[in-house]
Scaffold this motif. Structure first.
Motif, PDB file in Angstrom:
ATOM      1  N   ASP A 105       0.838  -1.189   0.000  1.00  0.00           N
ATOM      2  CA  ASP A 105       0.000   0.000   0.000  1.00  0.00           C
ATOM      3  C   ASP A 105       0.882   1.251   0.000  1.00  0.00           C
ATOM      4  O   ASP A 105       1.767   1.375   0.843  1.00  0.00           O
ATOM      5  N   PRO A 111       1.250  -5.065   3.104  1.00  0.00           N
ATOM      6  CA  PRO A 111       1.370  -5.955   1.944  1.00  0.00           C
ATOM      7  C   PRO A 111       0.003  -6.256   1.347  1.00  0.00           C
ATOM      8  O   PRO A 111      -0.956  -6.483   2.066  1.00  0.00           O
ATOM      9  N   LEU A 112      -0.075  -6.253   0.024  1.00  0.00           N
ATOM     10  CA  LEU A 112      -1.344  -6.434  -0.671  1.00  0.00           C
ATOM     11  C   LEU A 112      -1.234  -7.488  -1.760  1.00  0.00           C
ATOM     12  O   LEU A 112      -0.186  -7.628  -2.395  1.00  0.00           O
ATOM     13  N   LYS A 256     -16.706  -4.316  -3.173  1.00  0.00           N
ATOM     14  CA  LYS A 256     -16.547  -3.444  -2.019  1.00  0.00           C
ATOM     15  C   LYS A 256     -15.437  -2.437  -2.298  1.00  0.00           C
ATOM     16  O   LYS A 256     -14.343  -2.786  -2.717  1.00  0.00           O
ATOM     17  N   LEU A 257     -15.756  -1.184  -2.017  1.00  0.00           N
ATOM     18  CA  LEU A 257     -14.800  -0.131  -2.300  1.00  0.00           C
ATOM     19  C   LEU A 257     -13.740   0.014  -1.217  1.00  0.00           C
ATOM     20  O   LEU A 257     -12.896   0.871  -1.300  1.00  0.00           O
ATOM     21  N   ASP A 258     -13.819  -0.780  -0.182  1.00  0.00           N
ATOM     22  CA  ASP A 258     -12.719  -0.850   0.775  1.00  0.00           C
ATOM     23  C   ASP A 258     -12.070  -2.210   0.577  1.00  0.00           C
ATOM     24  O   ASP A 258     -12.767  -3.184   0.336  1.00  0.00           O
ATOM     25  N   GLU A 260     -10.172  -2.726  -1.954  1.00  0.00           N
ATOM     26  CA  GLU A 260     -10.328  -2.867  -3.408  1.00  0.00           C
ATOM     27  C   GLU A 260      -9.251  -3.752  -4.004  1.00  0.00           C
ATOM     28  O   GLU A 260      -8.133  -3.825  -3.516  1.00  0.00           O
ATOM     29  N   ARG A 262      -6.410  -4.107  -6.384  1.00  0.00           N
ATOM     30  CA  ARG A 262      -5.497  -3.098  -6.924  1.00  0.00           C
ATOM     31  C   ARG A 262      -4.858  -3.608  -8.215  1.00  0.00           C
ATOM     32  O   ARG A 262      -4.442  -4.767  -8.299  1.00  0.00           O
ATOM     33  N   LEU A 273      -0.250   1.689  -8.142  1.00  0.00           N
ATOM     34  CA  LEU A 273      -1.474   0.892  -7.989  1.00  0.00           C
ATOM     35  C   LEU A 273      -2.703   1.755  -8.280  1.00  0.00           C
ATOM     36  O   LEU A 273      -2.780   2.901  -7.831  1.00  0.00           O
ATOM     37  N   PRO A 275      -6.994   1.468  -8.021  1.00  0.00           N
ATOM     38  CA  PRO A 275      -8.117   0.615  -7.613  1.00  0.00           C
ATOM     39  C   PRO A 275      -8.896   0.145  -8.835  1.00  0.00           C
ATOM     40  O   PRO A 275      -9.062   0.902  -9.799  1.00  0.00           O
ATOM     41  N   SER A 277     -11.975  -0.144  -9.293  1.00  0.00           N
ATOM     42  CA  SER A 277     -13.161   0.668  -9.574  1.00  0.00           C
ATOM     43  C   SER A 277     -12.819   1.889 -10.417  1.00  0.00           C
ATOM     44  O   SER A 277     -13.673   2.431 -11.107  1.00  0.00           O
ATOM     45  N   ARG A 278     -11.554   2.347 -10.344  1.00  0.00           N
ATOM     46  CA  ARG A 278     -11.138   3.466 -11.177  1.00  0.00           C
ATOM     47  C   ARG A 278     -10.761   2.979 -12.569  1.00  0.00           C
ATOM     48  O   ARG A 278     -10.736   3.739 -13.510  1.00  0.00           O
TER      49      ARG A 278
END
Lengths: 319, 185
Positions: A105, A111-112, A256-258, A260, A262, A273, A275, A277-278
């Protein structure tokens, strides 16, 4: 599920899974001669499932267990589609797996699990597949009715089988608090349940399942119950009164927008990164569902529809 | 037996109330802040909103709260707008905010002071600060539930293991701040 007295909420299936691993699978996971396990033991697996005592590496792995790209979701969409003979849940799993990436992030450094840009549409496809499976299959009016009937039939079967077991809730599964309870829980197989139902057990709802005289939906809201619709629904419920035997719920968020998904992209440079949704207007436009469905007995369906006709308004969903 | 529609109006009203509280402060409410403030309301202030939090990538997190936020946005209780400059989502009251608050009025009246206090304590915190502070409280609560009262040093060690991207000084500071605020009791 029985109520966990420490939390005042029902146990989850994850609680049972973790308990089963700790009780019955320690040896086969920790001591199997052919299994190096990468230093992962049975307690690590159970902790990961229960989300207990997780450290940094485990929080990363947790995203594979529970998240918008988790392994369960990636599996059941395709498997259910195959076994049901539908196409709704199909998406490009291979592309998704090939483009999985680890990232951090940018604000917190956490870590994602992320997706390389080449897999963005595969991720979009998974989200869309989930939407289709839920709206067309899992939230189908007949399936929602059968959820209600099987749950109530199970309560009767459990209560009959556990009448002398000394449980606080004999009409629920035994809590995952002992080896004996876990063995009893595991004994409730499909074979056992279907055999009991076929043998005439399960009470009123067991009979409904055998005869296929399931409750009928007489009214459903749109997917999103806006304030005016909520008021109208209350009016309908009041008018139908005791005719309504069950309120079905079709509730989920498609994306879910939280937390997201990436997308790792180099455009514009440097690598960063974005999201999902973008990246995807289709995903960004998906709205949550909090739909409600009203069910009556098949014998009183006509009566309910007559009442609804006196209330009906333009645009009301009726069946 | 009458059946119920089971719309969680008090939960929807809580989300709207937090959005309004932030609007009054002039600071935008983000999704991380919403999660962490509701977590503080439940775990520290004893507000019974019915959410259950687990530890995820950014600290204590509740999937149901996310779903409720999606629903409240869909029915006009809040707006969730993306700020491309800051790369985050901002939550603000929507056109039906008042209607939804009225549905949960009794609940909101009972928790109004808790909302005011938590917004006052954390209304201007960054997502990173909230992630850390909420994780400290979560670890503290977990230790307590298993029967121990961790000292600050132990708590710092525990949180550092969970969140190694925070250095020990940051975590110490967070622990001290939380003790001063009374969040670690």
């Amino acid at each position: 599920m029985p109520i966990n007295p420490e939390k005042g909420k029902p146990y989850k299936h994850e609680d049972y899974s973790a308990a089963i691993i700790r009780e019955f699978m320690t040896d086969v996971i920790d001591n199997h001669p052919d299994n190096g396990n990468y230093g992962i033991g049975s307690n690590d697996v159970a902790d990961l499932i229960e989300n207990r005592g997780l450290k940094a590496r485990q929080l990363f792995l947790r995203q594979i267990i529970s998240g918008q790209l988790d392994a369960d979701r990636a599996d059941y969409l395709l498997r259910d589609s195959y076994h049901l003979g539908v196409q709704y849940g199909r998406y490009d799993l291979t592309r998704l797996l090939v483009t999985l990436a680890a990232a951090s992030d940018p604000e917190t450094g956490a870590p994602l699990l992320a997706i390389e840009e080449g897999g963005a549409h595969a991720a979009e496809g998974l989200i869309w597949a989930r939407f289709q499976m839920f709206t067309q299959v899992y939230f189908h009016k007949t399936r929602v009715a059968y959820d209600h009937h099987i749950a109530n039939a199970m309560r009767v079967l459990l209560a009959e089988a556990q009448a002398d077991a000394g449980l606080a809730q004999p009409d629920a599964f035994p809590p995952p608090t002992s080896a004996e309870n876990l063995k009893a829980y595991l004994s409730w197989t499909d074979w056992r349940v279907l055999g009991l139902l076929e043998g005439g057990r399960g009470g009123e709802h067991g009979e409904i399942l055998r005869s296929r005289q399931h409750y009928r939906m007489v009214y459903q809201t749109p997917d999103v119950v806006e304030p005016e619709e909520a008021l109208h629904l209350e009016k309908i419920l009041e008018s139908l009164g005791d005719l309504v035997l069950h309120v079905g719920r079709a509730e989920t968020s498609w994306y879910k927008l939280d937390g997201e998904i990436r997308i790792v992209t180099d455009w514009p440079a440097p690598r960063h990164l974005v999201p999902l949704s973008r990246y995807s207007p289709a995903v960004a436009g998906m709205r949550a569902s909090n739909k409600r469905m009203l069910y009556v007995s098949p014998e009183r369906r006509a009566e309910a529809m007559r009442i609804l006709e006196t209330i009906g308004r333009e645009g009301t969903h009726e069946s | 037996m009458r059946v119920e529609l089971n719309f969680p109006w008090k939960r929807y009203a809580l989300i709207v109330a937090l959005a309004k509280a932030f609007q009054r402060t002039g600071v935008p409410l983000g999704k991380t802040a919403l999660q962490k403030l509701v977590y503080f309301l439940e775990s520290v202030f004893g507000v019974d909103a019915g959410y259950e939090f687990s530890l995820y990538t950014y600290g204590p997190f509740c999937v149901e709260l996310l779903h409720d936020l999606d629903v409240v946005e869909a029915i006009g209780g809040v707006r969730v707008d993306y700020d491309a400059t800051l790369n985050w989502y901002q939550i603000s009251p929507g056109p039906r905010a008042d209607w939804i608050e009225d549905r949960g009025r009794e609940f909101l009246d009972n928790v109004a002071s808790a909302i005011d206090e938590v917004v006052s304590d954390y209304g201007r915190s960054t997502a990173k600060e909230l992630e850390l502070h909420a994780t400290v409280v979560f670890s503290h609560r977990q230790a307590q539930s298993s029967g121990s009262m961790p000292q600050d040093e132990e708590l710092v060690d525990e949180v550092h293991e969970i969140k190694p991207h925070f250095d020990r000084h940051e975590i110490f500071r967070a622990v001290r701040q939380l003790r001063m605020l009374g969040y670690l009791t």
